[in-house]
Design a protein around this motif. Structure first.
Motif, PDB file in Angstrom:
ATOM      1  N   TRP A   3       0.852  -1.196   0.000  1.00 60.18           N
ATOM      2  CA  TRP A   3       0.000   0.000   0.000  1.00 60.18           C
ATOM      3  C   TRP A   3       0.885   1.242   0.000  1.00 60.18           C
ATOM      4  O   TRP A   3       1.935   1.230   0.623  1.00 60.18           O
ATOM      5  N   PRO A   4       0.510   2.336  -0.684  1.00 59.42           N
ATOM      6  CA  PRO A   4      -0.740   2.505  -1.448  1.00 59.42           C
ATOM      7  C   PRO A   4      -0.629   1.975  -2.879  1.00 59.42           C
ATOM      8  O   PRO A   4       0.453   1.957  -3.456  1.00 59.42           O
ATOM      9  N   TYR A   5      -1.747   1.544  -3.427  1.00 59.95           N
ATOM     10  CA  TYR A   5      -1.803   1.108  -4.811  1.00 59.95           C
ATOM     11  C   TYR A   5      -3.170   1.450  -5.386  1.00 59.95           C
ATOM     12  O   TYR A   5      -4.111   1.744  -4.641  1.00 59.95           O
ATOM     13  N   ASP A   6      -3.274   1.419  -6.703  1.00 59.18           N
ATOM     14  CA  ASP A   6      -4.520   1.752  -7.380  1.00 59.18           C
ATOM     15  C   ASP A   6      -5.461   0.552  -7.287  1.00 59.18           C
ATOM     16  O   ASP A   6      -5.253  -0.456  -7.960  1.00 59.18           O
ATOM     17  N   THR A   7      -6.495   0.653  -6.451  1.00 59.29           N
ATOM     18  CA  THR A   7      -7.391  -0.486  -6.239  1.00 59.29           C
ATOM     19  C   THR A   7      -8.190  -0.825  -7.497  1.00 59.29           C
ATOM     20  O   THR A   7      -8.544  -1.988  -7.710  1.00 59.29           O
ATOM     21  N   VAL A   8      -8.481   0.170  -8.312  1.00 58.63           N
ATOM     22  CA  VAL A   8      -9.245  -0.090  -9.535  1.00 58.63           C
ATOM     23  C   VAL A   8      -8.404  -0.868 -10.533  1.00 58.63           C
ATOM     24  O   VAL A   8      -8.837  -1.884 -11.089  1.00 58.63           O
ATOM     25  N   ASP A   9      -7.174  -0.405 -10.744  1.00 54.96           N
ATOM     26  CA  ASP A   9      -6.291  -1.094 -11.689  1.00 54.96           C
ATOM     27  C   ASP A   9      -5.963  -2.506 -11.198  1.00 54.96           C
ATOM     28  O   ASP A   9      -5.944  -3.469 -11.984  1.00 54.96           O
ATOM     29  N   PHE A  10      -5.739  -2.645  -9.885  1.00 58.62           N
ATOM     30  CA  PHE A  10      -5.394  -3.943  -9.321  1.00 58.62           C
ATOM     31  C   PHE A  10      -6.530  -4.948  -9.500  1.00 58.62           C
ATOM     32  O   PHE A  10      -6.299  -6.132  -9.751  1.00 58.62           O
ATOM     33  N   ASN A  11      -7.769  -4.485  -9.373  1.00 60.34           N
ATOM     34  CA  ASN A  11      -8.919  -5.398  -9.398  1.00 60.34           C
ATOM     35  C   ASN A  11      -9.533  -5.577 -10.783  1.00 60.34           C
ATOM     36  O   ASN A  11     -10.461  -6.383 -10.930  1.00 60.34           O
ATOM     37  N   LYS A  12      -9.046  -4.869 -11.770  1.00 59.48           N
ATOM     38  CA  LYS A  12      -9.634  -4.931 -13.105  1.00 59.48           C
ATOM     39  C   LYS A  12      -9.676  -6.365 -13.638  1.00 59.48           C
ATOM     40  O   LYS A  12     -10.704  -6.843 -14.141  1.00 59.48           O
ATOM     41  N   GLY A  13      -8.569  -7.059 -13.521  1.00 59.27           N
ATOM     42  CA  GLY A  13      -8.519  -8.438 -14.022  1.00 59.27           C
ATOM     43  C   GLY A  13      -9.443  -9.367 -13.262  1.00 59.27           C
ATOM     44  O   GLY A  13     -10.080 -10.249 -13.849  1.00 59.27           O
ATOM     45  N   PHE A  14      -9.551  -9.160 -11.947  1.00 57.31           N
ATOM     46  CA  PHE A  14     -10.441  -9.997 -11.134  1.00 57.31           C
ATOM     47  C   PHE A  14     -11.903  -9.762 -11.504  1.00 57.31           C
ATOM     48  O   PHE A  14     -12.707 -10.698 -11.521  1.00 57.31           O
ATOM     49  N   LEU A  15     -12.248  -8.508 -11.787  1.00 52.64           N
ATOM     50  CA  LEU A  15     -13.619  -8.209 -12.194  1.00 52.64           C
ATOM     51  C   LEU A  15     -13.957  -8.899 -13.515  1.00 52.64           C
ATOM     52  O   LEU A  15     -15.063  -9.417 -13.694  1.00 52.64           O
ATOM     53  N   GLU A  16     -13.003  -8.897 -14.432  1.00 54.06           N
ATOM     54  CA  GLU A  16     -13.240  -9.564 -15.714  1.00 54.06           C
ATOM     55  C   GLU A  16     -13.392 -11.071 -15.513  1.00 54.06           C
ATOM     56  O   GLU A  16     -14.212 -11.718 -16.177  1.00 54.06           O
ATOM     57  N   GLN A  17     -12.590 -11.640 -14.603  1.00 55.07           N
ATOM     58  CA  GLN A  17     -12.722 -13.065 -14.303  1.00 55.07           C
ATOM     59  C   GLN A  17     -14.103 -13.375 -13.736  1.00 55.07           C
ATOM     60  O   GLN A  17     -14.732 -14.378 -14.109  1.00 55.07           O
ATOM     61  N   ARG A  18     -14.590 -12.512 -12.843  1.00 49.20           N
ATOM     62  CA  ARG A  18     -15.919 -12.715 -12.268  1.00 49.20           C
ATOM     63  C   ARG A  18     -16.997 -12.631 -13.347  1.00 49.20           C
ATOM     64  O   ARG A  18     -17.960 -13.403 -13.342  1.00 49.20           O
ATOM     65  N   SER A  19     -16.855 -11.690 -14.272  1.00 48.65           N
ATOM     66  CA  SER A  19     -17.840 -11.567 -15.350  1.00 48.65           C
ATOM     67  C   SER A  19     -17.878 -12.822 -16.202  1.00 48.65           C
ATOM     68  O   SER A  19     -18.952 -13.319 -16.568  1.00 48.65           O
ATOM     69  N   ALA A  20     -16.694 -13.350 -16.513  1.00 53.10           N
ATOM     70  CA  ALA A  20     -16.627 -14.584 -17.296  1.00 53.10           C
ATOM     71  C   ALA A  20     -17.251 -15.748 -16.534  1.00 53.10           C
ATOM     72  O   ALA A  20     -17.974 -16.577 -17.107  1.00 53.10           O
ATOM     73  N   ALA A  21     -16.998 -15.814 -15.224  1.00 53.55           N
ATOM     74  CA  ALA A  21     -17.559 -16.893 -14.408  1.00 53.55           C
ATOM     75  C   ALA A  21     -19.084 -16.786 -14.337  1.00 53.55           C
ATOM     76  O   ALA A  21     -19.789 -17.804 -14.369  1.00 53.55           O
ATOM     77  N   LEU A  22     -19.600 -15.565 -14.249  1.00 49.72           N
ATOM     78  CA  LEU A  22     -21.050 -15.377 -14.230  1.00 49.72           C
ATOM     79  C   LEU A  22     -21.667 -15.843 -15.540  1.00 49.72           C
ATOM     80  O   LEU A  22     -22.711 -16.504 -15.548  1.00 49.72           O
ATOM     81  N   ASP A  23     -21.040 -15.494 -16.642  1.00 46.91           N
ATOM     82  CA  ASP A  23     -21.533 -15.952 -17.941  1.00 46.91           C
ATOM     83  C   ASP A  23     -21.582 -17.472 -18.005  1.00 46.91           C
ATOM     84  O   ASP A  23     -22.568 -18.058 -18.469  1.00 46.91           O
ATOM     85  N   GLU A  24     -20.513 -18.110 -17.549  1.00 45.97           N
ATOM     86  CA  GLU A  24     -20.461 -19.572 -17.585  1.00 45.97           C
ATOM     87  C   GLU A  24     -21.567 -20.180 -16.723  1.00 45.97           C
ATOM     88  O   GLU A  24     -22.225 -21.154 -17.116  1.00 45.97           O
ATOM     89  N   ALA A  25     -21.788 -19.601 -15.544  1.00 43.92           N
ATOM     90  CA  ALA A  25     -22.805 -20.134 -14.641  1.00 43.92           C
ATOM     91  C   ALA A  25     -24.206 -19.985 -15.233  1.00 43.92           C
ATOM     92  O   ALA A  25     -25.027 -20.908 -15.168  1.00 43.92           O
ATOM     93  N   ILE A  26     -24.482 -18.830 -15.830  1.00 44.62           N
ATOM     94  CA  ILE A  26     -25.796 -18.584 -16.427  1.00 44.62           C
ATOM     95  C   ILE A  26     -26.025 -19.514 -17.613  1.00 44.62           C
ATOM     96  O   ILE A  26     -27.101 -20.117 -17.765  1.00 44.62           O
TER      97      ILE A  26
END
Length: 247
Positions: A3-26
């Protein structure tokens, strides 16, 4: 990273992974619904039980729920991934608990979350623990998000009094309340009242989100009003009409 770090940039890849996982589940739920029951005759008892549960769902009318980063993932999914994700069009409503704005914005004023709230495409209910809503880093963004969505999409936005961020986890049955409070895992509220109020609020939210009937939204708001003082409005709310405006 340190810390400190850019939380948005750090989590961008994780958010995309979650979106892909949601698509797969649906898509998986839709595939189960499209498969004839007799085609799964070789399933083990546990698999057959799960198959029966999944077949009881409506794959074209789904409710999504998330807490903390999970809630941020749903906001990202519904506002950013929708054009590229046809499967998201079957989402009828979203339940957000202790939304973490830090994965979506570093703007503490809440203006970026206001934009996301205005863009949110489906009805949602927002529950926020008292400890979370008191945090100056997150509270403005959460309020702006809910207010910008308006009463037609933000069916209700409420504070769970006496609760902290971990209030919906099973951590509260691990040890006596005095120890959990000393570890800052449990909030100061009477858990014998906070948990039943939370469970009832979730029940009301799921019912309202699962139906198009506007009367269920009114039942939701009146039901939440009946849960005071454990459940109170996050915004200035007329519970009889579900109309909201920022505090």
């Amino acid at each position: 990273p340190p810390w400190p770090y850019d939380t948005v940039d750090f989590n961008k890849g994780f958010l995309e992974q979650r979106s892909a996982a949601l698509d797969e589940a649906i898509l998986a739920l839709q595939a189960v619904a499209a498969t004839p029951p007799n085609s799964a005759s070789a399933l083990q008892p546990a698999e057959a039980a799960l198959d029966n549960v999944l077949r009881g769902a409506d794959p074209d009318r789904l409710l999504l729920a998330g807490h903390s980063f999970g809630a941020a993932s749903l906001v990202h999914y519904m506002t950013k991934a929708v054009p590229a994700a046809p499967s998201s069009r079957v989402v009828a409503g979203v339940l957000l608990m202790d939304l973490w704005p830090g994965a979506l914005s570093t703007d503490l004023s809440g203006s970026e979350l206001r934009t996301l709230g205005a863009e949110f495409p489906v009805p949602f209910v927002l529950l926020v623990s008292e400890g979370w809503q008191k945090l100056e880093w997150y509270s403005p963004s959460i309020r702006e998000f809910a207010a910008a969505a308006g009463s037609t999409r933000c069916l209700a936005a409420s504070i769970v009094r006496g609760a902290v961020h971990t209030w919906i986890s099973d951590s509260h049955i691990w040890a006596p309340g005095w120890l959990l409070r000393a570890l800052t895992v449990m909030g100061p509220g009477d858990w014998g009242r906070v948990w039943p109020a939370t469970a009832k609020a979730l029940q009301l939210a799921i019912r309202a989100l699962g139906n198009d009937d506007s009367r269920d939204a009114v039942v939701l708001c009146k039901g939440l009003a009946a849960l005071e003082p454990e459940i109170t409005p996050l915004l200035k709310t007329d519970f009889s009409g579900c109309r909201s405006s920022a505090k």
